[in-house]
Enzyme design. Sequence first.
Site, PDB file in Angstrom:
ATOM      1  N   LYS A 285     -40.856 -66.329 -17.902  1.00 46.18           N
ATOM      2  CA  LYS A 285     -42.292 -65.556 -18.044  1.00 46.18           C
ATOM      3  C   LYS A 285     -43.045 -66.062 -16.822  1.00 46.18           C
ATOM      4  O   LYS A 285     -43.541 -67.210 -16.395  1.00 46.18           O
ATOM      5  CB  LYS A 285     -42.771 -65.950 -19.490  1.00 46.18           C
ATOM      6  CG  LYS A 285     -44.184 -65.260 -19.747  1.00 46.18           C
ATOM      7  CD  LYS A 285     -44.385 -65.462 -21.254  1.00 46.18           C
ATOM      8  CE  LYS A 285     -45.525 -64.900 -21.652  1.00 46.18           C
ATOM      9  NZ  LYS A 285     -47.020 -64.892 -20.886  1.00 46.18           N
TER      10      LYS A 285
ATOM     11  N   MET B 153     -49.061 -71.592 -27.917  1.00 48.38           N
ATOM     12  CA  MET B 153     -49.126 -72.972 -28.537  1.00 48.38           C
ATOM     13  C   MET B 153     -50.035 -73.098 -29.670  1.00 48.38           C
ATOM     14  O   MET B 153     -51.053 -72.659 -29.856  1.00 48.38           O
ATOM     15  CB  MET B 153     -49.617 -74.002 -27.294  1.00 48.38           C
ATOM     16  CG  MET B 153     -48.770 -73.915 -26.076  1.00 48.38           C
ATOM     17  SD  MET B 153     -47.156 -74.697 -26.443  1.00 48.38           S
ATOM     18  CE  MET B 153     -47.865 -76.411 -26.803  1.00 48.38           C
TER      19      MET B 153
ATOM     20  N   CYS C 283     -48.109 -70.645 -17.744  1.00 46.66           N
ATOM     21  CA  CYS C 283     -49.225 -71.223 -18.494  1.00 46.66           C
ATOM     22  C   CYS C 283     -49.902 -71.951 -17.438  1.00 46.66           C
ATOM     23  O   CYS C 283     -49.663 -72.743 -16.702  1.00 46.66           O
ATOM     24  CB  CYS C 283     -48.615 -72.599 -19.587  1.00 46.66           C
ATOM     25  SG  CYS C 283     -50.009 -73.033 -20.589  1.00 46.66           S
TER      26      CYS C 283
ATOM     27  N   GLY D 250     -49.670 -61.010 -27.404  1.00 51.99           N
ATOM     28  CA  GLY D 250     -50.052 -62.390 -27.639  1.00 51.99           C
ATOM     29  C   GLY D 250     -50.673 -62.361 -28.983  1.00 51.99           C
ATOM     30  O   GLY D 250     -50.549 -62.229 -30.020  1.00 51.99           O
ATOM     31  N   ARG D 251     -52.027 -62.558 -28.584  1.00 54.34           N
ATOM     32  CA  ARG D 251     -53.115 -62.927 -29.639  1.00 54.34           C
ATOM     33  C   ARG D 251     -53.352 -61.573 -30.743  1.00 54.34           C
ATOM     34  O   ARG D 251     -53.730 -61.659 -31.906  1.00 54.34           O
ATOM     35  CB  ARG D 251     -54.222 -63.387 -29.147  1.00 54.34           C
ATOM     36  CG  ARG D 251     -54.437 -64.801 -28.826  1.00 54.34           C
ATOM     37  CD  ARG D 251     -55.049 -65.534 -27.629  1.00 54.34           C
ATOM     38  NE  ARG D 251     -54.840 -66.752 -27.385  1.00 54.34           N
ATOM     39  CZ  ARG D 251     -53.725 -67.318 -26.889  1.00 54.34           C
ATOM     40  NH1 ARG D 251     -52.893 -66.553 -26.369  1.00 54.34           N
ATOM     41  NH2 ARG D 251     -53.719 -68.456 -26.805  1.00 54.34           N
TER      42      ARG D 251
ATOM     43  N   HIS E 273     -46.892 -61.627 -16.950  1.00 52.85           N
ATOM     44  CA  HIS E 273     -48.238 -61.517 -17.261  1.00 52.85           C
ATOM     45  C   HIS E 273     -49.183 -60.990 -16.182  1.00 52.85           C
ATOM     46  O   HIS E 273     -49.322 -61.449 -15.199  1.00 52.85           O
ATOM     47  CB  HIS E 273     -48.856 -62.967 -17.720  1.00 52.85           C
ATOM     48  CG  HIS E 273     -50.232 -62.964 -18.524  1.00 52.85           C
ATOM     49  ND1 HIS E 273     -50.603 -63.927 -19.199  1.00 52.85           N
ATOM     50  CD2 HIS E 273     -51.234 -62.087 -18.324  1.00 52.85           C
ATOM     51  CE1 HIS E 273     -52.053 -63.766 -19.551  1.00 52.85           C
ATOM     52  NE2 HIS E 273     -52.116 -62.449 -18.963  1.00 52.85           N
TER      53      HIS E 273
END
Length: 342
Positions: free
Chosen positions: A147, A27, A108, A242-243, A179
């Site tokens: 996911k 996001m 999430c 991800g990050r 995840h």
Amino acid sequence: MPENANIPKQAGSDIRRAARLSVAPMMDWTDRHCRMFHRQISRHALLYTEMVTAPAVIHGDRDKLLGFDVREHPVALQLGGSDPAQLAQAARIGADWGYGEINLNCGCPSDRVQSGAFGAVLMKSPDLVAECVAAMIAAQPVEVTVKCRIGVDDQVPEAVLPDFLSKIAAAGVSRVTIHARKAWLQGLSPKDNREIPPLDYPLVHAMKAEFPQLHISINGGIATLAEAQAELAQGLDGVMVGRAAYHQPMEVLGAADAEIWGDGRPVDPFEVAEAMKPYIARHIASGGRLHQITRHMLGLFHARPGARRFRQILSEGATREGAGLELFEIALSAPREQANEA
């Protein structure tokens, strides 16, 4: 009519091949400009949109929410929701816009997502998730994926995850990203939920052994291309980063085409910067702002000489009125001078 309506969608086999390495939906980060930047680094990695809620897709500004450049392919749309009829309608719209995959968010943990009864809270309702994905699959021709987390709160992952996977598989899902952490729906922020619950990679590996027919990607805590390759070597079908892919894009994506797909050579960050210039110029000419693109590019020279100055110039100047390619060139001069001196 969406701008991508007449563009051939990615074939399922192409998307599955791309899913060997993917960049997670994030996001406020993985918007169309971020994806275009990442596409200049890797031609093959699967890219995801930010999560978009099904009601927003149905009732909102679709060009703003769904618009993308066809050069972003392979690209997937992630939806949030828990109403089968709404998700089916949103999936159909997403397919019409040209996305190669429709992904349902069951991972999430944010309060806003919980209040809408979707995201990680759906780990508590596998039958509802199965109903949702079945409706999405029936509504349109594009592959529907999920996911998820390994569980939430006091659930026992070894019990709930196999049940969850078996039910969505029975509903028609054949590709899932896990995840490898629990999500705590109360007491932890979304940031803490990415870092505090312990990772359980062995459980994800066990799920691949138990469900060999499923294409399973692992997500969570993977920060380098070497770590991603290690997971693939253990038999998983894909890795989602991800990050790390956002903050250190060259370290994760720069050599991915060569090392994972055997195509080409590692990419140079200056080549990436040059490739972005026409895109930046068109964006500014159409009324856009420089920082809308360059905010995603601050990690381009991560850990390289001149990186700090590059970030500083863009962070301080790209939001100013009239900032354009001239400022981008000035920012590039710092790492370029350092490279010439090396």
